[in-house]
Design an enzyme around this catalytic site. Structure first.
Site, PDB file in Angstrom:
ATOM      1  N   SER A  15     -56.805 -44.912 -25.532  1.00 10.79           N
ATOM      2  CA  SER A  15     -55.324 -45.339 -25.118  1.00 10.79           C
ATOM      3  C   SER A  15     -54.407 -45.069 -25.999  1.00 10.79           C
ATOM      4  CB  SER A  15     -55.474 -46.929 -24.861  1.00 10.79           C
ATOM      5  OG  SER A  15     -56.065 -47.729 -25.964  1.00 10.79           O
ATOM      6  N   THR A  16     -54.633 -43.915 -26.783  1.00 15.99           N
ATOM      7  CA  THR A  16     -53.466 -43.584 -27.921  1.00 15.99           C
ATOM      8  C   THR A  16     -52.568 -42.611 -27.108  1.00 15.99           C
ATOM      9  OG1 THR A  16     -55.008 -41.673 -29.048  1.00 15.99           O
ATOM     10  CG2 THR A  16     -54.910 -43.995 -29.781  1.00 15.99           C
ATOM     11  N   GLY A  20     -54.046 -43.885 -20.814  1.00 18.50           N
ATOM     12  CA  GLY A  20     -54.554 -44.948 -21.575  1.00 18.50           C
ATOM     13  C   GLY A  20     -53.370 -45.513 -22.171  1.00 18.50           C
ATOM     14  N   SER A 141     -61.787 -40.466 -11.268  1.00 14.67           N
ATOM     15  CA  SER A 141     -60.640 -39.225 -11.108  1.00 14.67           C
ATOM     16  C   SER A 141     -61.189 -38.934  -9.379  1.00 14.67           C
ATOM     17  CB  SER A 141     -61.057 -38.010 -12.068  1.00 14.67           C
ATOM     18  OG  SER A 141     -60.498 -37.162 -11.421  1.00 14.67           O
ATOM     19  N   TYR A 154     -67.702 -32.390 -15.660  1.00 11.23           N
ATOM     20  CA  TYR A 154     -66.778 -33.503 -15.832  1.00 11.23           C
ATOM     21  C   TYR A 154     -66.782 -34.450 -14.302  1.00 11.23           C
ATOM     22  CZ  TYR A 154     -62.108 -35.380 -15.503  1.00 11.23           C
ATOM     23  OH  TYR A 154     -61.144 -36.622 -15.141  1.00 11.23           O
TER      24      TYR A 154
END
Length: 260
Positions: A15-16, A20, A141, A154
């Site tokens: 979450s940086t 996020g 996603s 992915y």
């Protein structure tokens, strides 16, 4: 609208930056105590500075953890007390032809994108059930439904998240704990900027080309802003979403061509 998040304690993995970060900021602004996460102390400190400037009255802290390391995840869990809201957001992606994806890439993607959420959910779900309230949210996603040929590994992890989220939700019957997934579409995050080689100067041109060729099914026909995803997540995290459990909620701009 008051989302009734005052006094709730939230942890958001990865979450940086990007989605996020937007989720952390929104939950903090709504009154939740927020714990952010990044791979390094430096990235956490930088994000904390920005978040405290954006939401100066909020209670925000951070913990560094590399989710490719089970040992670091175990340490993180041991250093966190009870969590009311868990957002499983951390993830990696990269375009690579299927024939060129080695075994270690498949394992790395699975460990970070899938097992991170498994380990965190397994750790915090029991206390949520004991307190009879909690929210677990997987940031999946649209690629979990529309598997991208350029990122099969992915897409596989995002499909796995949908299965895990739904399966965990089945264990919450008759409680006030919910487990849901949110499915963003192409979002203007740092990862997508690198993937699409886009910045503010060439955004209009690249965006038009991207949606013409890569995501023509999009109804939005533009990149989604991380804040638009955060708005959905904040609602799902709130007591107001109590009737929503076991759901896969699309915020994909209409990329997925289904009515459900």
């Amino acid at each position: 609208m008051d989302l009734q998040l005052q006094g709730k304690r939230a942890f958001i993995s990865g979450s940086t930056k990007g989605i996020g970060f937007a989720i952390a900021k929104t939950l903090a602004e709504e009154g939740a105590e927020v714990i952010i996460n990044g791979r390094s102390e430096d990235s956490v400190d930088e994000a904390l500075k920005k978040l405290k400037e954006a939401a100066p009255k909020s209670k925000i802290s951070g913990i560094a953890c590399d989710f490719s390391s089970p040992e670091e995840i175990k340490s993180l869990i041991n250093n966190l007390s009870d969590i009311d809201i868990l957002v499983n957001n951390v993830g990696v992606f990269e375009p690579k032809p299927f024939e060129e994806i080695p075994d270690n890439d498949w394992q790395r993607f699975y460990d970070i994108n899938v097992m991170s959420g498994v380990r965190l959910s397994r750790a915090f779900l029991p206390s949520m059930k004991r307190r009879d309230w909690g929210r677990i949210i997987f940031i999946s996603s649209e690629s979990g439904i529309n598997i991208p040929e350029e990122m099969v590994h992915y897409g596989m992890t995002k499909t796995a998240q949908l299965a895990i989220s739904r399966g965990i939700s089945e264990t919450t019957k008759g409680t006030n704990v919910t487990v849901n997934s949110v499915l963003p579409g192409p979002t203007f995050s740092e990862g997508v900027k690198d993937f699409a080689d886009v910045d503010e100067d060439n955004r209009e041109e690249v965006e038009k080309e991207f949606f013409n060729t890569e995501r023509p099914a999009s109804l939005l026909q533009r990149f989604i802003d991380p804040q638009e995803i955060a708005n959905m997540v904040a609602y799902v995290a709130s007591p107001l979403s109590s009737a929503t459990n076991g759901a896969a909620l699309k915020a994909d701009g209409g990329v997925v061509k289904t009515a459900f």
